[in-house]
Scaffold this motif. Structure first.
Motif, PDB file in Angstrom:
ATOM      1  N   ALA A   1       3.001  -1.645  10.002  1.00 46.91           N
ATOM      2  CA  ALA A   1       2.781  -1.628   8.549  1.00 46.91           C
ATOM      3  C   ALA A   1       1.514  -2.413   8.216  1.00 46.91           C
ATOM      4  CB  ALA A   1       3.983  -2.221   7.815  1.00 46.91           C
ATOM      5  N   LEU A   2       1.357  -3.560   8.862  1.00 48.38           N
ATOM      6  CA  LEU A   2       0.163  -4.374   8.641  1.00 48.38           C
ATOM      7  C   LEU A   2      -1.084  -3.608   9.065  1.00 48.38           C
ATOM      8  CD1 LEU A   2      -1.126  -7.171   7.981  1.00 48.38           C
ATOM      9  CD2 LEU A   2      -0.756  -7.770  10.375  1.00 48.38           C
ATOM     10  N   TYR A   3      -1.007  -3.008  10.251  1.00 51.70           N
ATOM     11  CA  TYR A   3      -2.155  -2.252  10.771  1.00 51.70           C
ATOM     12  C   TYR A   3      -2.516  -1.089   9.841  1.00 51.70           C
ATOM     13  CZ  TYR A   3      -4.878   0.781  13.829  1.00 51.70           C
ATOM     14  OH  TYR A   3      -5.863   1.585  14.345  1.00 51.70           O
ATOM     15  N   ARG A   4      -1.507  -0.337   9.464  1.00 51.26           N
ATOM     16  CA  ARG A   4      -1.767   0.818   8.579  1.00 51.26           C
ATOM     17  C   ARG A   4      -2.322   0.366   7.236  1.00 51.26           C
ATOM     18  NH1 ARG A   4       3.163   5.148   9.905  1.00 51.26           N
ATOM     19  NH2 ARG A   4       2.820   5.103  12.152  1.00 51.26           N
ATOM     20  N   GLY A   5      -1.818  -0.746   6.756  1.00 58.54           N
ATOM     21  CA  GLY A   5      -2.289  -1.266   5.471  1.00 58.54           C
ATOM     22  C   GLY A   5      -3.743  -1.671   5.520  1.00 58.54           C
ATOM     23  N   LYS A   6      -4.168  -2.192   6.672  1.00 62.02           N
ATOM     24  CA  LYS A   6      -5.539  -2.671   6.783  1.00 62.02           C
ATOM     25  C   LYS A   6      -6.501  -1.566   7.208  1.00 62.02           C
ATOM     26  CE  LYS A   6      -5.899  -7.156   8.203  1.00 62.02           C
ATOM     27  NZ  LYS A   6      -5.633  -8.344   9.057  1.00 62.02           N
ATOM     28  N   THR A   7      -5.938  -0.453   7.691  1.00 59.18           N
ATOM     29  CA  THR A   7      -6.821   0.641   8.099  1.00 59.18           C
ATOM     30  C   THR A   7      -6.675   1.816   7.145  1.00 59.18           C
ATOM     31  OG1 THR A   7      -5.147   1.358   9.671  1.00 59.18           O
ATOM     32  CG2 THR A   7      -6.887  -0.083  10.514  1.00 59.18           C
ATOM     33  N   ASP A   8      -6.368   3.001   7.665  1.00 66.48           N
ATOM     34  CA  ASP A   8      -6.348   4.146   6.761  1.00 66.48           C
ATOM     35  C   ASP A   8      -4.944   4.609   6.411  1.00 66.48           C
ATOM     36  OD1 ASP A   8      -5.679   4.990   9.200  1.00 66.48           O
ATOM     37  OD2 ASP A   8      -7.120   6.645   9.322  1.00 66.48           O
ATOM     38  N   GLY A   9      -3.960   3.757   6.646  1.00 71.32           N
ATOM     39  CA  GLY A   9      -2.586   4.178   6.365  1.00 71.32           C
ATOM     40  C   GLY A   9      -2.093   3.797   4.982  1.00 71.32           C
ATOM     41  N   ARG A  10      -3.014   3.269   4.161  1.00 72.68           N
ATOM     42  CA  ARG A  10      -2.597   2.863   2.813  1.00 72.68           C
ATOM     43  C   ARG A  10      -2.208   4.083   1.995  1.00 72.68           C
ATOM     44  NH1 ARG A  10      -5.430  -2.380   1.278  1.00 72.68           N
ATOM     45  NH2 ARG A  10      -4.758  -1.995  -0.840  1.00 72.68           N
ATOM     46  N   LEU A  11      -1.120   3.980   1.305  1.00 70.63           N
ATOM     47  CA  LEU A  11      -0.733   5.084   0.429  1.00 70.63           C
ATOM     48  C   LEU A  11      -1.122   4.760  -0.994  1.00 70.63           C
ATOM     49  CD1 LEU A  11       2.784   6.271   1.507  1.00 70.63           C
ATOM     50  CD2 LEU A  11       0.673   7.577   1.493  1.00 70.63           C
ATOM     51  N   ASN A  12      -0.530   3.724  -1.508  1.00 68.91           N
ATOM     52  CA  ASN A  12      -0.859   3.336  -2.866  1.00 68.91           C
ATOM     53  C   ASN A  12      -0.515   1.887  -3.087  1.00 68.91           C
ATOM     54  OD1 ASN A  12       1.878   3.538  -2.808  1.00 68.91           O
ATOM     55  ND2 ASN A  12       1.918   5.459  -3.909  1.00 68.91           N
ATOM     56  N   ARG A  13      -1.186   1.333  -4.051  1.00 69.61           N
ATOM     57  CA  ARG A  13      -0.887  -0.031  -4.408  1.00 69.61           C
ATOM     58  C   ARG A  13       0.196   0.033  -5.456  1.00 69.61           C
ATOM     59  NH1 ARG A  13      -5.001  -4.710  -6.157  1.00 69.61           N
ATOM     60  NH2 ARG A  13      -5.298  -3.468  -8.020  1.00 69.61           N
ATOM     61  N   LEU A  14       1.363  -0.452  -5.108  1.00 68.86           N
ATOM     62  CA  LEU A  14       2.493  -0.317  -6.022  1.00 68.86           C
ATOM     63  C   LEU A  14       2.403  -1.305  -7.154  1.00 68.86           C
ATOM     64  CD1 LEU A  14       5.389   0.117  -3.567  1.00 68.86           C
ATOM     65  CD2 LEU A  14       4.402   1.806  -5.068  1.00 68.86           C
ATOM     66  N   TYR A  15       2.019  -2.469  -6.810  1.00 66.04           N
ATOM     67  CA  TYR A  15       1.876  -3.484  -7.828  1.00 66.04           C
ATOM     68  C   TYR A  15       0.478  -4.051  -7.696  1.00 66.04           C
ATOM     69  CZ  TYR A  15       1.801  -7.881 -10.108  1.00 66.04           C
ATOM     70  OH  TYR A  15       1.407  -8.896 -10.901  1.00 66.04           O
TER      71      TYR A  15
ATOM     72  N   LYS B   1       6.603   3.210   3.465  1.00 63.45           N
ATOM     73  CA  LYS B   1       7.316   4.114   2.559  1.00 63.45           C
ATOM     74  C   LYS B   1       8.194   5.003   3.419  1.00 63.45           C
ATOM     75  CE  LYS B   1       6.534   7.800  -0.797  1.00 63.45           C
ATOM     76  NZ  LYS B   1       7.030   7.267  -2.063  1.00 63.45           N
ATOM     77  N   LEU B   2       9.498   4.900   3.219  1.00 65.17           N
ATOM     78  CA  LEU B   2      10.412   5.660   4.060  1.00 65.17           C
ATOM     79  C   LEU B   2      11.043   6.790   3.264  1.00 65.17           C
ATOM     80  CD1 LEU B   2      12.116   2.642   5.797  1.00 65.17           C
ATOM     81  CD2 LEU B   2      10.436   4.191   6.789  1.00 65.17           C
ATOM     82  N   PRO B   3      11.370   7.876   3.980  1.00 61.69           N
ATOM     83  CA  PRO B   3      12.073   8.947   3.276  1.00 61.69           C
ATOM     84  C   PRO B   3      13.389   8.433   2.714  1.00 61.69           C
ATOM     85  CG  PRO B   3      12.113   9.291   5.648  1.00 61.69           C
ATOM     86  CD  PRO B   3      11.161   8.173   5.376  1.00 61.69           C
ATOM     87  N   LYS B   4      13.842   9.052   1.630  1.00 59.29           N
ATOM     88  CA  LYS B   4      15.005   8.524   0.908  1.00 59.29           C
ATOM     89  C   LYS B   4      16.238   8.328   1.772  1.00 59.29           C
ATOM     90  CE  LYS B   4      14.283   8.819  -3.901  1.00 59.29           C
ATOM     91  NZ  LYS B   4      13.483   9.861  -4.516  1.00 59.29           N
ATOM     92  N   ALA B   5      16.501   9.276   2.659  1.00 58.82           N
ATOM     93  CA  ALA B   5      17.748   9.216   3.413  1.00 58.82           C
ATOM     94  C   ALA B   5      17.554   8.603   4.793  1.00 58.82           C
ATOM     95  CB  ALA B   5      18.344  10.613   3.546  1.00 58.82           C
ATOM     96  N   ALA B   6      16.535   7.771   4.931  1.00 55.71           N
ATOM     97  CA  ALA B   6      16.186   7.246   6.250  1.00 55.71           C
ATOM     98  C   ALA B   6      17.348   6.551   6.958  1.00 55.71           C
ATOM     99  CB  ALA B   6      15.021   6.279   6.136  1.00 55.71           C
TER     100      ALA B   6
END
Ligand SMILES: [Zn+2]
Length: 455
Positions: free
Chosen positions: A435-449, A350-355
């Motif tokens: 992104a993969l690492y964060r997704g599998k550890t504690d970096g998950r934000l939300n499940r979008l779908y 998830k990137l800030p809008k103006a990245a």
């Protein structure tokens, strides 16, 4: 909607740009349509009208009597579609307001369990909720009286709870208004598909009713498909084209062999890079630069020769063609990614809008027409159709972190370098691996779908 299906929007496009005159006729409908919507928002969007919007007959009847339709001279088919369109928006807003209040009720520690039961109950019954908000006498449907009495007896201060609801609604219910007038819904009463022999040869397209009696605008389309449902006509003012949107129910494809977890990173030049370094949409930047350069040159010519305005139609046709080609490319590359990667889940930062703002002049110039929104929309849609999960992960510093040792590294242009462990790799691949690492550890934000359609 049946389980296992989703609604997919398919699009039809005008083959060439429309004449200014025809475009103007469609614009008149869009303008009036928008006026009707704003009128409905204003008249029925407030607390006092809550009791009228379900199921909506009252609104329809009152609007018929209002005389607005005759005043505008708008064909009735558009008039009523605009009313239902606006009512849909109002209902959506109420649903959002209610779910926000319920969320607050659940979190608010000042409430007892009994308070919460009571509040949830009165919010579920429209007439109760509406009367509370308007400060009217409580009205309970007969069959619910005993349940209501039971719930009320557990509450110490009913008035306090009612005041809370009123306050929360005032805080969360926004005044609705639209400044957009770039499209309208249409039903078969106001359109038909057909052929037109005027001009240069036979072509297939759609006839659309206008404000003028028995005068229809003919728009040639790029395909010969015909639909029998409610369509949405979107006007693209800057290039005199239209887009027809058709909702279609499709079955979700379940793939047992899709078992991979894939980290991806999105870019301006390369659409997607995976954690294994596979690139999809390698030519995105090239396609995009062509379009931007073409538009910039076109704009210059346009400003210089504004009076005579020659070749504007030619410019618009070419631009539409370039855009269609770019979209086609994006879709093909998304399909290729899904077929090749066989993902069960995609992890996306998830990137800030103006990245991406300020990367360089070319990009800045083109931010307005950048295809990021289009790519995300198509990506989400294709994942939904194939039952692939999308999980958003924290995007902060995702490009600087070393995906091998987790230390902070740096990147020069497209290469990431880690001083700590010496790892050196493509910057986008490093970010995707994170992104993969964060997704599998504690970096998950939300499940979008499947929980939310937004990305
Ligand atoms: Zn490292």
């Amino acid at each position: 909607m049946e389980p296992g299906t989703i609604v997919k929007t398919i699009h039809q496009h005008s083959k060439t740009s429309l004449s200014d005159e025809d475009m103007q006729k469609l614009q008149e409908i869009a303008d009036d349509y928008s006026k009707v919507k704003n009128y409905v928002y204003q008249r029925y969007g407030s607390i006092n009208s809550l009791s009228k919007i379900y199921p909506g007959y009252t609104v329809q009847n009152e609007m018929t009597r209002s005389g607005r339709r005759a005043e505008l001279g708008l064909p009735s088919v558009y008039f009523y579609l605009a009313i239902f369109d606006a009512l849909g928006d109002i209902k959506t807003q109420w649903a959002k307001v209610k779910s926000e209040i319920l969320r607050r009720i659940n979190r608010n520690e000042g409430f007892t369990q009994e308070d919460r039961h009571y509040l949830r109950f009165v919010m579920k019954i429209d007439i109760c909720f509406s009367n509370i908000l308007c400060g009217k006498k409580m009205e309970i449907p007969t069959e619910m009286e005993s349940r209501y009495a039971e719930l009320m007896s557990g509450v110490s201060d009913v008035e306090k709870l009612h005041r809370y609801l009123r306050r929360q609604v005032r805080k969360n219910l926004n005044k609705m208004h639209t400044d957009k007038a770039d499209g309208f819904f249409i039903t078969e009463r106001a359109y038909r598909y057909g052929e037109n022999n005027e001009g240069s040869g036979k072509c297939h397209g759609i006839y659309i009713s206008t404000k003028e009696k028995r005068k229809r605008v003919f728009v040639p389309l790029t395909d010969t498909n015909q639909y029998k449902k409610q369509l949405y006509i979107k006007l693209n003012k800057e290039n005199n084209t239209i887009e027809v949107a058709i909702p279609k129910t499709v079955e979700i494809q379940y793939h047992d062999e899709f078992i991979n977890e894939i980290g991806i990173s999105m870019g301006v030049w390369q659409m997607f890079t995976t954690h294994e370094g596979h690139v999809y949409g390698e030519k995105l930047g090239e396609f995009h630069t062509n379009l931007v350069n073409f538009m910039r040159d076109g704009d210059r010519t346009y400003h210089r020769e504004k009076q005579s305005n020659p070749g504007r139609k030619k410019y618009q046709d070419k631009k539409a063609k370039l855009e269609a080609r770019l979209h086609d490319y994006i879709n093909r590359e998304l399909n290729r990614m899904i077929e090749t990667e066989r993902p069960k889940v995609f992890y996306v930062p998830k990137l800030p809008k103006a990245a991406f703002a300020g990367v360089n002049k070319n990009i800045n110039y083109s931010l307005g027409i950048w295809q990021k929104g289009y790519i995300k929309k198509r990506f989400t849609q294709k994942c939904r159709e194939n039952n692939i999960e999308i999980v958003e992960v924290i995007g902060k510093n995702i490009s600087r972190e070393c995906s091998r040792c987790r230390a902070e590294g740096k990147y020069v242009k497209d290469i990431f370098k880690c001083d700590n462990c010496g790892y050196e790799t493509d910057k986008k691949q490093n970010a995707a691996a994170n992104a993969l690492y964060r997704g599998k550890t504690d970096g998950r934000l939300n499940r979008l779908y499947p929980y939310s359609e937004d990305i």
